[in-house]
Scaffold this motif. Structure first.
Motif, PDB file in Angstrom:
ATOM      1  N   UNK A   1      24.030   2.798  29.244  1.00  0.00           N
ATOM      2  CA  UNK A   1      23.929   2.317  27.858  1.00  0.00           C
ATOM      3  C   UNK A   1      25.124   2.818  27.056  1.00  0.00           C
ATOM      4  N   UNK A   2      25.637   1.980  26.166  1.00  0.00           N
ATOM      5  CA  UNK A   2      26.867   2.309  25.450  1.00  0.00           C
ATOM      6  C   UNK A   2      26.723   2.132  23.948  1.00  0.00           C
ATOM      7  N   UNK A   3      27.566   2.871  23.233  1.00  0.00           N
ATOM      8  CA  UNK A   3      27.724   2.681  21.801  1.00  0.00           C
ATOM      9  C   UNK A   3      29.167   2.967  21.438  1.00  0.00           C
ATOM     10  N   UNK A   4      29.623   2.377  20.342  1.00  0.00           N
ATOM     11  CA  UNK A   4      30.934   2.694  19.771  1.00  0.00           C
ATOM     12  C   UNK A   4      30.690   3.310  18.412  1.00  0.00           C
ATOM     13  N   UNK A   5      31.436   4.362  18.093  1.00  0.00           N
ATOM     14  CA  UNK A   5      31.303   5.025  16.802  1.00  0.00           C
ATOM     15  C   UNK A   5      32.686   5.181  16.187  1.00  0.00           C
ATOM     16  N   UNK A   6      32.801   4.752  14.925  1.00  0.00           N
ATOM     17  CA  UNK A   6      34.071   4.745  14.214  1.00  0.00           C
ATOM     18  C   UNK A   6      34.221   6.026  13.400  1.00  0.00           C
TER      19      UNK A   6
ATOM     20  N   UNK B   1      35.278   6.350  19.149  1.00  0.00           N
ATOM     21  CA  UNK B   1      34.750   6.946  20.371  1.00  0.00           C
ATOM     22  C   UNK B   1      33.781   5.967  21.018  1.00  0.00           C
ATOM     23  N   UNK B   2      33.819   5.917  22.359  1.00  0.00           N
ATOM     24  CA  UNK B   2      32.821   5.177  23.128  1.00  0.00           C
ATOM     25  C   UNK B   2      31.875   6.195  23.741  1.00  0.00           C
ATOM     26  N   UNK B   3      30.579   6.043  23.476  1.00  0.00           N
ATOM     27  CA  UNK B   3      29.574   6.915  24.085  1.00  0.00           C
ATOM     28  C   UNK B   3      28.861   6.176  25.193  1.00  0.00           C
ATOM     29  N   UNK B   4      28.785   6.800  26.381  1.00  0.00           N
ATOM     30  CA  UNK B   4      28.111   6.192  27.528  1.00  0.00           C
ATOM     31  C   UNK B   4      27.086   7.168  28.083  1.00  0.00           C
ATOM     32  N   UNK B   5      25.851   6.722  28.257  1.00  0.00           N
ATOM     33  CA  UNK B   5      24.827   7.561  28.884  1.00  0.00           C
ATOM     34  C   UNK B   5      25.177   7.692  30.366  1.00  0.00           C
ATOM     35  N   UNK B   6      25.415   8.942  30.822  1.00  0.00           N
ATOM     36  CA  UNK B   6      25.847   9.153  32.207  1.00  0.00           C
ATOM     37  C   UNK B   6      24.770   9.810  33.069  1.00  0.00           C
ATOM     38  N   UNK B   7      23.811  10.492  32.437  1.00  0.00           N
ATOM     39  CA  UNK B   7      22.726  11.113  33.202  1.00  0.00           C
ATOM     40  C   UNK B   7      21.472  11.155  32.345  1.00  0.00           C
ATOM     41  N   UNK B   8      20.324  11.046  32.994  1.00  0.00           N
ATOM     42  CA  UNK B   8      19.043  11.229  32.308  1.00  0.00           C
ATOM     43  C   UNK B   8      18.116  12.019  33.208  1.00  0.00           C
ATOM     44  N   UNK B   9      17.241  12.813  32.595  1.00  0.00           N
ATOM     45  CA  UNK B   9      16.194  13.528  33.309  1.00  0.00           C
ATOM     46  C   UNK B   9      14.886  13.278  32.581  1.00  0.00           C
ATOM     47  N   UNK B  10      13.825  13.054  33.327  1.00  0.00           N
ATOM     48  CA  UNK B  10      12.550  12.778  32.684  1.00  0.00           C
ATOM     49  C   UNK B  10      12.584  11.420  32.010  1.00  0.00           C
ATOM     50  N   UNK B  11      11.849  11.299  30.924  1.00  0.00           N
ATOM     51  CA  UNK B  11      11.772  10.039  30.183  1.00  0.00           C
ATOM     52  C   UNK B  11      12.886   9.981  29.159  1.00  0.00           C
TER      53      UNK B  11
ATOM     54  N   UNK C   1      37.372   9.060  23.733  1.00  0.00           N
ATOM     55  CA  UNK C   1      38.260   8.523  22.696  1.00  0.00           C
ATOM     56  C   UNK C   1      38.886   7.201  23.147  1.00  0.00           C
ATOM     57  N   UNK C   2      38.888   6.225  22.265  1.00  0.00           N
ATOM     58  CA  UNK C   2      39.497   4.933  22.581  1.00  0.00           C
ATOM     59  C   UNK C   2      40.978   5.009  22.251  1.00  0.00           C
ATOM     60  N   UNK C   3      41.812   4.832  23.282  1.00  0.00           N
ATOM     61  CA  UNK C   3      43.261   4.844  23.130  1.00  0.00           C
ATOM     62  C   UNK C   3      43.841   3.702  23.950  1.00  0.00           C
ATOM     63  N   UNK C   4      45.135   3.536  23.883  1.00  0.00           N
ATOM     64  CA  UNK C   4      45.759   2.456  24.643  1.00  0.00           C
ATOM     65  C   UNK C   4      45.498   2.604  26.135  1.00  0.00           C
TER      66      UNK C   4
END
Length: 343
Positions: free
Chosen positions: A40-45, A23-33, A106-109
């Motif tokens: 920002x991104x991360x990959x999780x196996x 899975x690729x996680x991407x921060x799409x919204x923030x509120x406050x601090x 989800x990471x797919x083709x």
């Protein structure tokens, strides 16, 4: 794109091609601090291994736990929210009241990640659009910067290559500038055809070139993620580089020297095939006017001005009777005013 983010994408591609669920996680919204910015991104196996970060660590721990328990969806993208209330914000390491949303994809083709990585390695700008309902992604050429747009149905991210800094002259200032730029994740290239200078260069992690400066600039084909700074004090070398740099899309072009020396430099440049608008792009004297005198101070002033431009901050400073001429950067008797977008 920072090398960290590019490393996340490359790792996700490698894991997927090796047969892992990813899975690729991407921060799409923030509120406050929030601990990490939008984009920002991360990959999780599937086994809980991660690359990158979307928070200070606690959110990653929760996602790892859910991944190992099989609670995360691998079929379509899923939006998760952390820090809605003060208790949850505290639990996940967020400042009280801070909230962030992360899109788990989800990471797919059909994610088009190998194509995205290849495009970035060619130093091309590209826009990636992900349909949240299906997870299908498309890539299209882009012509400006980086950014993230999330409307609930599509995640649209603009990607550019890693920022790079071309330094003309292996001088003392160049060493400090290269060190700081490397720490800020620039790809740094130092060019100096003079053997007595480049032969003693010993800054690690920096590419070197003995080409003539104009030949190097032409070969590199500077883009909007490139900065070029001339530091030799030798017009035969500095001006050669500037003649090509000012005609390029480089986001920053600077030259060391006093205001008087830079005025003479502009007069010389006007004798060649540069337009007034191209000459006006020159940052000279280079850097913010911080009263810099020592080589490390001058390097800080240069990086500060480059950073302001990268972040869209308008910098205005007095350049009249309050300025005392120096050979590198003028001294201000009172500090400059830095204007944000809000001003």
């Amino acid at each position: 794109m920072d090398s960290i983010d590019l490393d996340v994408l490359k790792t996700a591609v490698h894991w997927h091609q090796s047969g892992h669920k990813v899975l690729i996680g991407t921060v799409v919204r923030t509120w406050g601090s929030a601990p990490r910015p939008v984009g920002a991104m991360m990959a999780i196996r599937g086994d809980g291994h991660i690359k990158g970060s979307v928070s200070g660590g606690c959110i990653e721990d929760d996602l790892i736990d859910q991944m190992r328990k099989g609670e995360l969806d691998y079929r379509t993208p899923d939006l998760v929210t952390y820090g809605v209330g003060g208790d949850q914000a505290h639990k996940f390491g967020l400042p009280c009241g801070g909230t962030l949303q992360v899109l788990l994809e989800p990471v797919r083709d059909e994610s088009c990640l190998p194509e995205l990585v290849a495009t970035l390695e060619r130093r091309e700008l590209v826009t990636r659009s992900v349909d949240i309902a299906t997870g299908h992604a498309t890539l299209t050429p882009s012509h400006s910067g980086t950014g993230v747009v999330f409307d609930g149905t599509h995640l649209i991210t603009q990607h550019g290559p890693r920022y790079r800094l071309v330094i003309i002259g292996a001088a003392q200032v160049s060493r400090y500038l290269a060190d700081i730029a490397t720490a800020l994740d620039y790809q740094v290239i130092v060019c100096d055809p003079r053997e007595e200078y480049l032969d003693t260069w010993d800054v690690s992690g920096v590419e070197t070139s003995r080409e003539m400066p104009d030949d190097l600039i032409l070969r590199l084909e500077p883009d909007s993620c490139t900065a070029i700074v001339t530091l030799t004090h030798d017009p035969k070398l500095d001006d050669m580089a500037l003649l090509e740099a000012l005609k390029s899309p480089a986001f920053y072009v600077g030259a060391i020297g006093s205001r008087l020396n830079n005025q003479k430099r502009r007069e010389r440049l006007a004798l060649f095939d540069l337009t007034p608008d191209e000459i006006a792009r020159l940052h000279g004297p280079v850097g913010l006017h911080l009263g810099a005198r020592t080589p490390p101070e001058i390097a800080v002033s240069i990086i500060a001005e480059m950073t302001a431009l990268r972040n869209g901050v308008t910098v205005t400073q007095k350049k009249d009777e309050d300025v005392v001429e120096g050979d590198a950067c003028p001294i201000l008797t009172r500090p400059p005013r830095i204007l944000s977008r809000a001003d």
